[in-house]
Design a protein around this motif. Structure first.
Motif, mmCIF file in Angstrom:
data_model
loop_
_atom_site.group_PDB
_atom_site.id
_atom_site.type_symbol
_atom_site.label_atom_id
_atom_site.label_comp_id
_atom_site.label_asym_id
_atom_site.label_seq_id
_atom_site.Cartn_x
_atom_site.Cartn_y
_atom_site.Cartn_z
ATOM 1 N N LEU A 160 0.844 -1.184 0.000
ATOM 2 C CA LEU A 160 0.000 0.000 0.000
ATOM 3 C C LEU A 160 0.881 1.236 0.000
ATOM 4 C CD1 LEU A 160 -2.640 -1.084 2.670
ATOM 5 C CD2 LEU A 160 -2.877 -1.109 0.184
ATOM 6 N N LYS A 161 0.332 2.328 -0.489
ATOM 7 C CA LYS A 161 1.109 3.567 -0.630
ATOM 8 C C LYS A 161 1.744 3.996 0.685
ATOM 9 C CE LYS A 161 0.712 8.223 -2.459
ATOM 10 N NZ LYS A 161 -0.175 9.210 -3.064
ATOM 11 N N ASN A 162 1.000 3.878 1.783
ATOM 12 C CA ASN A 162 1.513 4.318 3.086
ATOM 13 C C ASN A 162 2.631 3.418 3.615
ATOM 14 O OD1 ASN A 162 -0.383 6.356 3.032
ATOM 15 N ND2 ASN A 162 -1.890 5.201 4.209
ATOM 16 N N ASP A 163 2.669 2.176 3.180
ATOM 17 C CA ASP A 163 3.671 1.219 3.660
ATOM 18 C C ASP A 163 4.910 1.144 2.774
ATOM 19 O OD1 ASP A 163 1.909 0.608 5.698
ATOM 20 O OD2 ASP A 163 1.008 -1.069 4.600
ATOM 21 N N ALA A 164 4.917 1.857 1.650
ATOM 22 C CA ALA A 164 6.021 1.762 0.693
ATOM 23 C C ALA A 164 7.341 2.244 1.291
ATOM 24 C CB ALA A 164 5.696 2.554 -0.563
ATOM 25 N N LYS A 165 7.313 3.254 2.150
ATOM 26 C CA LYS A 165 8.552 3.785 2.720
ATOM 27 C C LYS A 165 9.207 2.823 3.702
ATOM 28 C CE LYS A 165 7.848 8.603 1.925
ATOM 29 N NZ LYS A 165 8.081 9.940 2.377
ATOM 30 N N GLU A 166 8.490 1.798 4.127
ATOM 31 C CA GLU A 166 9.068 0.803 5.025
ATOM 32 C C GLU A 166 9.959 -0.195 4.294
ATOM 33 O OE1 GLU A 166 5.864 -1.002 7.135
ATOM 34 O OE2 GLU A 166 5.189 0.911 7.976
ATOM 35 N N MET A 167 9.937 -0.155 2.958
ATOM 36 C CA MET A 167 10.733 -1.088 2.165
ATOM 37 C C MET A 167 12.199 -0.659 2.058
ATOM 38 S SD MET A 167 8.169 -2.105 -0.922
ATOM 39 C CE MET A 167 9.324 -3.280 -1.606
ATOM 40 N N TYR A 168 12.504 0.598 2.379
ATOM 41 C CA TYR A 168 13.872 1.083 2.270
ATOM 42 C C TYR A 168 14.181 2.080 3.369
ATOM 43 C CZ TYR A 168 11.592 5.099 0.062
ATOM 44 O OH TYR A 168 10.790 6.168 -0.194
ATOM 45 N N GLU A 169 15.478 2.297 3.565
ATOM 46 C CA GLU A 169 15.973 3.254 4.546
ATOM 47 C C GLU A 169 16.875 4.236 3.799
ATOM 48 O OE1 GLU A 169 19.426 2.977 7.894
ATOM 49 O OE2 GLU A 169 17.956 1.343 7.834
ATOM 50 N N VAL A 170 16.553 5.530 3.903
ATOM 51 C CA VAL A 170 17.342 6.538 3.209
ATOM 52 C C VAL A 170 18.662 6.727 3.944
ATOM 53 C CG1 VAL A 170 17.428 8.946 2.476
ATOM 54 C CG2 VAL A 170 15.273 7.694 2.364
ATOM 55 N N ILE A 171 19.761 6.630 3.206
ATOM 56 C CA ILE A 171 21.094 6.803 3.788
ATOM 57 C C ILE A 171 21.590 8.210 3.523
ATOM 58 C CG2 ILE A 171 23.491 6.014 3.698
ATOM 59 C CD1 ILE A 171 22.390 3.263 2.988
ATOM 60 N N ALA A 172 21.467 8.680 2.284
ATOM 61 C CA ALA A 172 21.929 10.034 1.951
ATOM 62 C C ALA A 172 21.091 10.615 0.844
ATOM 63 C CB ALA A 172 23.374 10.008 1.538
#
Length: 80
Positions: free
Chosen positions: A68-80
């Motif tokens: 789901l759109k709201n859960d998409a950011k849980e697939m990665y961790e921004v490093i820089a």
């Protein structure tokens, strides 16, 4: 999972065709190697995306086929 599909599902890039074109142009690299759209993405991989002068670096945390759109950011961790 293929790189172009991962970029679309995680919503780093909005369309799979755009993700494929970016891979073909050499804009995207995995673990400091230029990646093709068919490259297999694994948990722990570091993906770098160059948008003009800006470079976005993310670490793959999770791989899912449908998100789901709201859960998409849980697939990665921004490093820089």
């Amino acid at each position: 999972m293929r790189l172009d599909k991962y970029l679309k599902v995680s919503r780093l890039i909005k369309r799979r065709t755009v993700a494929k074109e970016a891979c073909d142009k050499g804009i995207i690299s995995i673990n400091d190697k230029v990646a093709k759209s068919s490259t297999v993405v694994s948990v722990g991989d570091i993906i770098k995306i160059r948008f003009g002068e800006r470079v976005t670096t993310v670490k793959v945390v999770e791989i899912k086929e449908h998100v789901l759109k709201n859960d998409a950011k849980e697939m990665y961790e921004v490093i820089a």
